[in-house]
Write an enzyme that holds these catalytic residues in place. Structure first.
Site, PDB file in Angstrom:
ATOM      1  CB  THR A 457      -0.929   0.015   1.238  1.00  0.00           C
ATOM      2  OG1 THR A 457      -1.643   1.254   1.283  1.00  0.00           O
ATOM      3  CG2 THR A 457      -0.134  -0.142   2.516  1.00  0.00           C
ATOM      4  CG  ASP A 458       1.166   5.805  -1.805  1.00  0.00           C
ATOM      5  OD1 ASP A 458       2.307   5.887  -1.312  1.00  0.00           O
ATOM      6  OD2 ASP A 458       0.577   6.753  -2.333  1.00  0.00           O
ATOM      7  CE  LYS A 459       3.928   8.962   4.091  1.00  0.00           C
ATOM      8  NZ  LYS A 459       3.068  10.166   4.271  1.00  0.00           N
TER       9      LYS A 459
END
Length: 740
Positions: A457-459
Site C-alpha cells: 500500500t501507498d502512504k
C-alpha cells in the site's frame, strides 16, 4: 481425478494477469464441445476482432503520422487544398443566432490538422476566442452550455447500444442441447397425439417444453442482470473530473460537461479531454504516442499551440481553450473506426469452463453409451416378441424417449451454471468493493484479491487522509509549532519583517495552488494537497496586511518534476533584478544552499554545524510523521530563457513540516489483515523516517519488521534479498520526498 487436473494444467492454465494471445488460443481450441458459443465466450475477447482492430489502429496512426509529415513538407499544396475546403465552411443561421462566428467543422479542422495558416487567418488564438465568445481569464458563461452543446456538440463518444432482455433470451435459445430437446419435444408431442390423442398425448412434449422455457428464462435473467452490473460499473469508471475556468472562477466539472470555449487547466499526468489550443503555460510536454505512434514527447508553445484529445501531459502545466469535443476530435474519429474487443475472462472462469467442457465430454460419452444400450435392448426385445419387421407409433415414441434420456444426461452432467454463478459472484464482489470506495476495473482483481498473501500500500491518501496542514516550521534558526492561531501570531512577532516578506513571496509565487471564489462567496484553495497546505498557511500568516510578496512578476516557471524533485519560479523585482525561488525535497534543497537567513533577516554563510542542525531538524520533523519541504531563494542579475533553474548558490529560508493524519479505521484494517495471515507492507516515496512513523502508528512496522530504502535494497545480493524480503514492512521506493 489426476487426469482431470493434468488436462486443466495443460489446456486451461492462464497467468493471473495479461494472458498472451497464444495462451488464449490454446485454451479456446481445447474447448471442442461448446454447446452455446455465444454464452460460453460471452466475456472473452474476440481474438480475431482484436487483431483486426489493432491492425486498423496502427494503420490509422501511420496515416495520421504521414499526414502530418505531408503537412510540414508540402505546406503549399496543403494550403491550396484547405483554401478550397474553406469555402465549404458556411455560417448557418443557427450559428449566427447563437452569437458565434466560426463553423464547428472548420474549428475542429484547424486543431486536428495543425493548420497554422487558418489559425492566423482567424486572428490566432485570440481571434478564435472572440469568435466562440470565450475569454482567457473568465472562460465562458455557464448559461451558454446548452447553446454550445447544440452548435458544437457534446463531449461524448457513441457507445455500443445495450442489449435488450429478449436478445439474451434469443442467445439462450441457441444452446445446441436445448435445440435437440425442443426437437425431441416436438416429435414426442406429434407421436403422442397420433397414438394417445389430445390432451394425454401432449403431456410428455409439453413437460419438456416447459422445462426448456424455465432453463431459458433463468439463463436470460442471469445474463441480463450481469450485463446491467457491468454497465453500471462502466459508468462509474467514466466519472472523470477536470478543472476549468467558467464565469471567472475555477471549477471542477465532469469531462462530459466540457464544451467548446472552456478554459481547461492541464498538469502533469492529465489526459487531454478534448482538442484545444494552447493559451499559456510552463514547459508543457505532450505525449502523442496514442495518436501518432511516436514515442518522443511534443513541446507545446505559442508557435505550436495544437493539443489533441487522448494525449497525455508528460511535463509542465498549461491552460487550454477547447475547440472540439466528442466525435469532432481526432481521438473521436479514431475511436469511431474501432469496435470493442470485449474483456478477457478471469483465470478462475477459464478453469471452470474447462471443467465444464471436460465433464461435457464425459457426459456425452455416457449419454451415447446409454442411448446405444437402450436401443440394443429395445431391438432385442422387439425382435424376440413381434419381430423387427413390424413397427408401431409407440415404438417411435419409445425411441424418442430414449433419445431424450440421453440428452438429459448431457444437460444434467454439464454444470453450465457454475461459470455463470462465479461471474455473478465476482460482479457482486466488485460492486461491494465500489461501495467501499475501491474502484475495480477487471473482474480478475476480485479473484486475485481473495487469494492475496501480501498487500503493498501507498502512504499518502491511502493510509492517510490526504488532507494536509502545516504542523511545524523552521525559520531563522527557530523551530515552532503552528497548529493554532496564537502560535501563528507568535511566529509573526518573532520573524524579522524582511524574512516574513521572503517567506510569503516564496509561498505565493512558487506554487501551483490557486485561490478561487465560489458562487456562494466563499474562497477555496485548489491544487495538490501539499500545495494547498502551504498556501493556506501563507494566507493565515499574511493576515490582513499587504506584504512584499504581491509586488513582483513571474518571468519563468518550472513546475514540479518527479526527476528533479523540486519546483522553481523566477520573478522580477521592482528594482530591476531577478529572484529564483525553489521548493521541494528537503535533502535536495539543502544541498543547493550554501547560505541561510539568520534571526536578523540577513543572508549569512551556512556553516557545517548549522547544516548539521538543519538536517537534524529535518529528521526530527520526519520522526514525528511530518512530511518535510524546504524553501530557498537566489538573487540573480540576468537569466537565460533556454536554461534551467540554478542548482547551487541558494539561501535557505524555511523548512515546512506538513502533517497528514492517519485515516480512521486503518489500524483495525491492518490488524484484520494480519490476523488473516496477510502481510501489509508500505511502499512510499516519502521520507523514510516519516514512513516509519506512520507505519508504526498503523501497526504495519512491528518489532521484527524492516524499513529499507530502495538504493540499499538494490545494492544487496540476490541471497541477501531473499533473506530480507519476508521481513520488509516499509520500502522507500523513490528518493522523491516532495510528492504531488
Amino acid at each position: 481425478m489426476e487426469w482431470l487436473e493434468k488436462n486443466l494444467r495443460e489446456n486451461f492454465d492462464l497467468p493471473a494477469k495479461h494472458p498472451s494471445e497464444e495462451a488464449l488460443r490454446r485454451w479456446r481450441s481445447a474447448v471442442s464441445v461448446v454447446r452455446n458459443p455465444r454464452r460460453r465466450f460471452r466475456m472473452v475477447a474476440d481474438l480475431v476482432s482484436r487483431s483486426q482492430n489493432e491492425a486498423r489502429r496502427r494503420s490509422i496512426q501511420e496515416n495520421f503520422r504521414n499526414f502530418r509529415v505531408a503537412v510540414y513538407v508540402h505546406q503549399a499544396a496543403v494550403n491550396f487544398i484547405d483554401g478550397a475546403k474553406n469555402k465549404e465552411y458556411r455560417l448557418t443561421e443557427d450559428i449566427i443566432n447563437a452569437g458565434f462566428s466560426i463553423n464547428p467543422d472548420e474549428l475542429a479542422s484547424i486543431t486536428g490538422k495543425h493548420d497554422m495558416k487558418s489559425l492566423r487567418m482567424h486572428g490566432g488564438v485570440d481571434g478564435i476566442s472572440k469568435k466562440i465568445r470565450s475569454t482567457f481569464d473568465r472562460g465562458i458563461s455557464a448559461s451558454d452550455l446548452d447553446t454550445r452543446q447544440n452548435i458544437y456538440g457534446v463531449n461524448r463518444y457513441p457507445e455500443k447500444p445495450s442489449r435488450s432482455f429478449w436478445m439474451f433470451v434469443w442467445d439462450a435459445l441457441q444452446d445446441m442441447t436445448l435445440i435437440i430437446l425442443m426437437v425431441c419435444a416436438l416429435i414426442s408431442a406429434v407421436v403422442g397425439l397420433a397414438s394417445e390423442g389430445f390432451p394425454k398425448g401432449m403431456y410428455d412434449g409439453l413437460g419438456i417444453i416447459l422445462s426448456i422455457l424455465l432453463v431459458v428464462m433463468v439463463t436470460a435473467i442471469s445474463d441480463y442482470r450481469q450485463s446491467l452490473q457491468f454497465k453500471e460499473l462502466d459508468n462509474e469508471k467514466k466519472k472523470i473530473f477536470i478543472h476549468v475556468t467558467r464565469d471567472g472562477s475555477r471549477q471542477k466539472i465532469s469531462i462530459y460537461d466540457l464544451v467548446v470555449g472552456d478554459i481547461v487547466h492541464l498538469s502533469i499526468g492529465d489526459q487531454v479531454p478534448a482538442d484545444g489550443l494552447y493559451i499559456h503555460g510552463y514547459s508543457l510536454l505532450i505525449d502523442e504516442s496514442s495518436m501518432s505512434g511516436e514515442s518522443d514527447p511534443v513541446y507545446i508553445s505559442q508557435d505550436k499551440p495544437f493539443i489533441l484529445a487522448g494525449t497525455k501531459v508528460q511535463d509542465g502545466s498549461a491552460k487550454m481553450m477547447v475547440t472540439a469535443v466528442g466525435m469532432r476530435t481526432e481521438w473521436g474519429r479514431l475511436m469511431s473506426t474501432l469496435s470493442e474487443g470485449g474483456e478477457d475472462e478471469t483465470p478462475l472462469q477459464v478453469k471452470l469452463n474447462g471443467v465444464a467442457t471436460i465433464i461435457g465430454k464425459i457426459g456425452l460419452v455416457f449419454a451415447t453409451l446409454t442411448f446405444l444400450v437402450l436401443m440394443v435392448r429395445f431391438l432385442i426385445e422387439k425382435g424376440l416378441t413381434v419381430g423387427l419387421s413390424k413397427w408401431y407409433s409407440t415404438d417411435a415414441l419409445t425411441i424418442v424417449n430414449y433419445f431424450a434420456t440421453a440428452v438429459t444426461i448431457i444437460v444434467v452432467a454439464v454444470p453450465e451454471g457454475l461459470p455463470l454463478a462465479v461471474t455473478l459472484s465476482l460482479a457482486f464482489a466488485m460492486k461491494k468493493l465500489m461501495n467501499d470506495k475501491a474502484l475495480v476495473r477487471h473482474l480478475s482483481a476480485c479473484e486475485t484479491m481473495g487469494s492475496a498473501g501480501t498487500i503493498c500500500t501507498d502512504k499518502t491518501g491511502t493510509l492517510t487522509t490526504n488532507h494536509m496542514v502545516v504542523d511545524k516550521i523552521w525559520i531563522s534558526e527557530v523551530s515552532k509549532s503552528v497548529t493554532g492561531n496564537n502560535t501563528l501570531e507568535d511566529l509573526n512577532s518573532v520573524i524579522f519583517p524582511t524574512t516574513l516578506g521572503l517567506l510569503l513571496q516564496g509561498i505565493f509565487e512558487n506554487t501551483s495552488a490557486e485561490l478561487v471564489k465560489e458562487k456562494d462567496g466563499t474562497q477555496t484553495v485548489l491544487g495538490t494537497p501539499t500545495e494547498r497546505a502551504i498556501f493556506q498557511f501563507g494566507l493565515k500568516l499574511e493576515g490582513g496586511h499587504n506584504a512584499e510578496d504581491r509586488t513582483c512578476t513571474k518571468v519563468k516557471v518550472e513546475p514540479f518534476n518527479s526527476v528533479k524533485k523540486k519546483m522553481a519560479v523566477l520573478v522580477s523585482l521592482p528594482n530591476g533584478t531577478y529572484r529564483w525561488f525553489s521548493k521541494g525535497a528537503s535533502e535536495i534543497i539543502v544541498q543547493m544552499c550554501d547560505m541561510m537567513v539568520d534571526a536578523d533577516g540577513n543572508s549569512v554563510p551556512m556553516s557545517e554545524s548549522q547544516r548539521k542542525n538543519i538536517l537534524d531538524t529535518i529528521n526530527s520533523f520526519a520522526s514525528d510523521a511530518l512530511r518535510t519541504l524546504c524553501l530557498a531563494y537566489k538573487e540573480v542579475d540576468d537569466f537565460d530563457d533556454g536554461s534551467d533553474s540554478p542548482t547551487s548558490g541558494f539561501t535557505l529560508i524555511s523548512i515546512f513540516g506538513i502533517k497528514d493524519p492517519v485515516r480512521p479505521g486503518v489500524k483495525d484494517a491492518v490488524k484484520a489483515c494480519m490476523s488473516a495471515g496477510i502481510i501489509v507492507r508500505m511502499v512510499t516515496g516519502d521520507n523514510i523516517n516519516t514512513a516509519k512513523a506512520i507505519a508504526k502508528e498503523c501497526g504495519i512496522l512491528t518489532d521484527d519488521g524492516i524499513a529499507i530504502e530502495g538504493p540499499d535494497f538494490r545494492s544487496k545480493s540476490p541471497e541477501e534479498m531473499r533473506d530480507l524480503i519476508p521481513n520488509i514492512r516499509v520500502h522507500f521506493a523513490s528518493p522523491s520526498l516532495y510528492v504531488h
